[in-house]
Design an enzyme around this catalytic site. Structure first.
Site, PDB file in Angstrom:
ATOM      1  N   GLU A 253      -5.506   9.828   0.821  1.00  0.00           N
ATOM      2  CA  GLU A 253      -5.796   8.378   0.486  1.00  0.00           C
ATOM      3  C   GLU A 253      -6.968   8.061  -0.514  1.00  0.00           C
ATOM      4  O   GLU A 253      -6.938   6.855  -1.003  1.00  0.00           O
ATOM      5  CB  GLU A 253      -6.368   7.951   1.969  1.00  0.00           C
ATOM      6  CG  GLU A 253      -5.301   7.924   3.175  1.00  0.00           C
ATOM      7  CD  GLU A 253      -4.035   6.763   2.787  1.00  0.00           C
ATOM      8  OE1 GLU A 253      -4.143   5.918   1.916  1.00  0.00           O
ATOM      9  OE2 GLU A 253      -3.145   6.832   3.512  1.00  0.00           O
TER      10      GLU A 253
ATOM     11  N   HIS B  81       0.818  -0.985   0.119  1.00  0.00           N
ATOM     12  CA  HIS B  81      -0.099   0.099  -0.042  1.00  0.00           C
ATOM     13  C   HIS B  81       0.908   1.294  -0.086  1.00  0.00           C
ATOM     14  O   HIS B  81       0.619   2.102  -0.726  1.00  0.00           O
ATOM     15  CB  HIS B  81      -0.863   0.013   1.328  1.00  0.00           C
ATOM     16  CG  HIS B  81      -1.515   1.461   1.439  1.00  0.00           C
ATOM     17  ND1 HIS B  81      -2.549   1.875   0.706  1.00  0.00           N
ATOM     18  CD2 HIS B  81      -1.287   2.594   2.225  1.00  0.00           C
ATOM     19  CE1 HIS B  81      -2.991   3.087   1.132  1.00  0.00           C
ATOM     20  NE2 HIS B  81      -1.927   3.480   2.059  1.00  0.00           N
TER      21      HIS B  81
ATOM     22  N   HIS C 291       1.363   5.223  -2.641  1.00  0.00           N
ATOM     23  CA  HIS C 291       1.800   6.804  -2.314  1.00  0.00           C
ATOM     24  C   HIS C 291       2.862   7.147  -2.926  1.00  0.00           C
ATOM     25  O   HIS C 291       3.018   8.287  -3.532  1.00  0.00           O
ATOM     26  CB  HIS C 291       2.124   6.841  -0.786  1.00  0.00           C
ATOM     27  CG  HIS C 291       0.998   6.821   0.156  1.00  0.00           C
ATOM     28  ND1 HIS C 291       0.046   7.710   0.311  1.00  0.00           N
ATOM     29  CD2 HIS C 291       0.462   5.844   1.089  1.00  0.00           C
ATOM     30  CE1 HIS C 291      -1.029   7.624   1.240  1.00  0.00           C
ATOM     31  NE2 HIS C 291      -0.633   6.288   1.640  1.00  0.00           N
TER      32      HIS C 291
ATOM     33  N   SER D  56      -4.168   1.410  -4.593  1.00  0.00           N
ATOM     34  CA  SER D  56      -3.786   0.201  -4.218  1.00  0.00           C
ATOM     35  C   SER D  56      -4.696  -0.902  -3.839  1.00  0.00           C
ATOM     36  O   SER D  56      -4.379  -1.968  -3.426  1.00  0.00           O
ATOM     37  CB  SER D  56      -2.773   0.378  -2.740  1.00  0.00           C
ATOM     38  OG  SER D  56      -3.536   0.980  -1.808  1.00  0.00           O
TER      39      SER D  56
HETATM   40 FE    FE Z   1      -1.941   5.351   3.052  1.00  0.00          FE
END
Ligand code: FE
Ligand code: PHE
Length: 283
Positions: A183, A137, A142, A202
């Site tokens: 996010e 993730h 990110h 993700s």
């Molecule tokens: Fe995160």
């Protein structure tokens, strides 16, 4: 030690926060690359392969463009190797952490252009879903976005603003902005809606849900509205907030939030997925 963590749930975080003294006061630690097993690398490889296949038409251009900069895709990248490219591109670097970390150290790392990346990877039986962020993730979701100069600046400003929010007791409200942008953010590109949030990018199922499904509400990003809105940590999001560009996001969040925090103190929370009068939910 089981610290109160940022983005907390009611469970203690699962990482090892001592590691025989290798975790520093700022919660960073060495990425213990040698301890990954062949099965760990294989989990990463299979996650990467499955996710990359569904990006076209769903992930934003900035993400797709930067993804190759992660380097290897058949095993977990070495953070120091990846940092050579990332630092050259935007001055950011990634630092290993044992898992979720408390609010203030989290904000402080971001303010210093250091992005905390959990170094452990999920077990094969958690392939489709994991509650806490793992290295897949954090890296896949990110890090590509940190190659975009405007977005990278936004995240640093967010960290600086976080330190201030923490002092003002508004950390939890500001966390909602992180949740609904970094996010779970959506961006309106000339060719249509796309995801830029790491939680979407993700996730194997949420990409389509967020970008294509008629189910969730989509609202234009508005600071007060967003920071009043609660979020779900264990289901797909019931609402998303949409921006037009990263420049718009940067400019919108540039002013001093102090008066906003005062308004938030008296404003009521809005449950995820609920529309207020006048909202269409079809941004
Ligand atoms: Fe995160
Ligand atoms: N401008 C915000 C403040 O004064 C800081 C901030 C910047 C917060 C970017 C979030 C994102 O508090």
């Amino acid at each position: 030690v089981t610290p109160a963590v940022y983005g907390a749930s009611d469970r203690p975080p699962r990482g090892d926060y001592s590691r025989g003294g290798a975790v520093l006061a700022d919660y960073t630690c060495p990425q213990d690359w040698a301890s990954y097993t062949p099965a760990d690398h294989d989990t990463y490889r299979r996650l990467y392969e499955r996710q990359v296949a569904q990006l076209p038409g769903l992930a934003c251009d900035a993400f797709i463009k930067a993804l190759p900069s992660l380097g290897v895709k058949d095993r977990i990248p070495r953070f120091d190797e990846l940092n050579e490219r990332l630092h050259r591109a935007t001055g950011w670097e990634i630092v290993a952490v044992p898992g979720l970390i408390p609010e203030l150290p989290f904000f402080t790392l971001l303010a210093n252009r250091k992005f905390p990346v959990t170094d452990w990877i999920r077990k094969p039986e958690e392939f489709d879903y994991i509650v806490e962020p793992d290295v897949f993730h954090d890296l896949f979701g990110h890090v590509p976005m940190l190659f975009d100069p405007t977005f990278a600046d936004y995240v640093q400003r967010y960290g600086q603003g976080g330190i201030k929010a923490h002092d003002l007791g508004a950390g939890e409200k500001l966390a909602r902005l992180y949740w609904y942008t970094v996010e779970f953010g959506l961006i309106r590109q000339p060719d249509g809606l796309r995801a830029y949030g790491a939680g979407i990018l993700s996730s194997v199922g949420e990409l389509k849900h967020a970008v294509l499904s008629d189910e969730p509400r989509r609202l234009p990003l508005d600071l007060l509205r967003t920071m009043r809105t609660r979020y779900k940590i264990d289901t797909y999001q019931a609402n998303y907030f949409v921006i037009d560009s990263f420049k718009q996001l940067f400019d919108l969040t540039e002013p001093d939030f102090t008066p906003l925090y005062e308004s938030l103190e008296v404003a009521t929370d809005i449950e995820a997925g609920v529309l207020l009068p006048g909202e269409s939910g079809k941004a």
